[in-house]
Enzyme design. Sequence first.
Site, short mmCIF file in Angstrom:
data_model
loop_
_atom_site.label_atom_id
_atom_site.label_comp_id
_atom_site.label_asym_id
_atom_site.label_seq_id
_atom_site.Cartn_x
_atom_site.Cartn_y
_atom_site.Cartn_z
CB SER A 5 -0.96 -0.04 1.19
OG SER A 5 -2.00 0.90 1.05
CG HIS A 34 -5.54 -2.79 0.50
ND1 HIS A 34 -5.19 -2.19 -0.69
CD2 HIS A 34 -4.79 -2.19 1.46
CE1 HIS A 34 -4.28 -1.25 -0.45
NE2 HIS A 34 -4.02 -1.24 0.84
CG ASP A 61 -6.26 -2.94 -3.67
OD1 ASP A 61 -6.84 -2.12 -2.93
OD2 ASP A 61 -5.16 -3.43 -3.39
#
Length: 539
Positions: free
Chosen positions: A251, A508, A478
């Site tokens: 991320s 995610h 995602d």
Amino acid sequence: MPISSARRSAALAAVTAVALLAASGCSDDAGSERGDASDAALGTPAGGNVRATSSPGGGLATQHLTWKACPAPAASEGGGTAPSPLPGGTRWQCATMKAPLDYAKPDGDTIDLALIRAKARDTKHRIGSLIFNFGGPGGSGITGLPSFAKDYEKLRARYDLVSFDPRGVGLSDGVRCENAKQLDAYFAQDSTPTTAAEEKTFTKGLADFAAACEKNSGTILPYVGTTSAARDLELMRQVLGDKKLYYFGISYGTELGGVYAHLYPKSVGRAVFDAVVDPTQNSEQGSLGQAKGFQLALDNFEKDCLARGSACRLPGSTPKEIQSFITELLDRIGKTPITGIGPRKLTETQATNGIAQALYSKDFWPYLEQGLDEADGGNGALLLALSDSLNGRDQNGRYSNLQAANVAVNCADSKERYTLAQTKAKLPAFRKASPVFGDYLGWGLMSCTKWPVKGQWTTPDVSAPGSAPILIVGNTGDPATPYAGAKAMATALGKGVGVELTYHGQGHGSYDSGDRCVQSAVNGYLLNGKVPAAGTVCK
């Protein structure tokens, strides 16, 4: 606080959610994935993230780390118990590394950075240290790495697994803003104002939060940006004794890794970026992309529910009908908050936040279905528990500094400061992108408006000519870092550097989905240096 104010880390949030969900009466276990952009204007050498070849920390590169048994995590890291030994009895070790507070003054004041590691099993074939950043920004690596270590046990064969609390996070001089009582009110406030009075309350809440951050952490706020964190990575590499940086970024950790690669392309060893931030998007574009991403994930959740026929607890025979139920429920809660946990009510903002949290992983979809169904009956405990987990609140009412650090890093990075008029003008585009999350994310553009520190960039430079290949893993489902970001990152890194791999999944991130194809490709590169063919697809 709207999602857009934070490219959030769900690593700690998901772990916390399990405890909170159990506390609210849910018995099902749920897995999780990481869930999520950006260097302080002050204390950064002229020109922003300019490439460097020498040690960024001057004489600190020769410091010796003293590794000791890890204590229980601090409240600012999310709390909990000391990490348990790994398979085979390997125990976690913790240490503190000194870094310059201001890299423009490498011999000036220092900041202590908290590190954690688990040593490699096969010392004879050890490659080096594999450093993890789990995202956020604001996620604690001290709690994140032990929580997910089982996922990386194969990598521990040849790597010391290492993570850290980035500057401004947890034990690394964590940013402090409001107290728990103030945060309860802040996270419950209406984040989608519709009247002048509500707008005044909303903007005052943002201003009060920023003022509290300046009062309690003003000294460090100029130095928590991503460029400084990237320089910390380079110093860490040298202190750990590695010739190259071996890195796993998730991320926001992909943006941090991209900035590092730009600054130190010749120092990149083997690196993997999973759940990839689009480095070409400014804050507005990124938030709009999230609106579309979370809407896509919600659409997929609705279709999955309908596919189970009468077992689906939500009203409606089409995805559009279920979505209408959700929007009407949120509107109803907005008018009259419902029973939450203890004396706390569930507000519209918290309900929307809870829905978003559950979309970070398909494993959390059953909780979302249950939470929506119960909220329709007047019981908002489950959605409030999910919202609390994403905000770093435990069942005892204590907050980690996840959100404080998140805003501090984002606002130290981004130059953009949106006025009330500018924000309201952009709301129609956000509403078109998502009937459920549009307003919520659109109003989040104002998160940095009252911030006391200027930002460094509109978008970060991640071009890294001369770097070793970096494996870029994008997930088509995602919600927080939409799939298009993977291609954008691969392109921005440069020809021959970014190698894209696509995973057709939900949630995610990709590696922690358990998909064998993804894990085989990542493990093959990190352990054996085998770069997958660009364009590889895992389904």
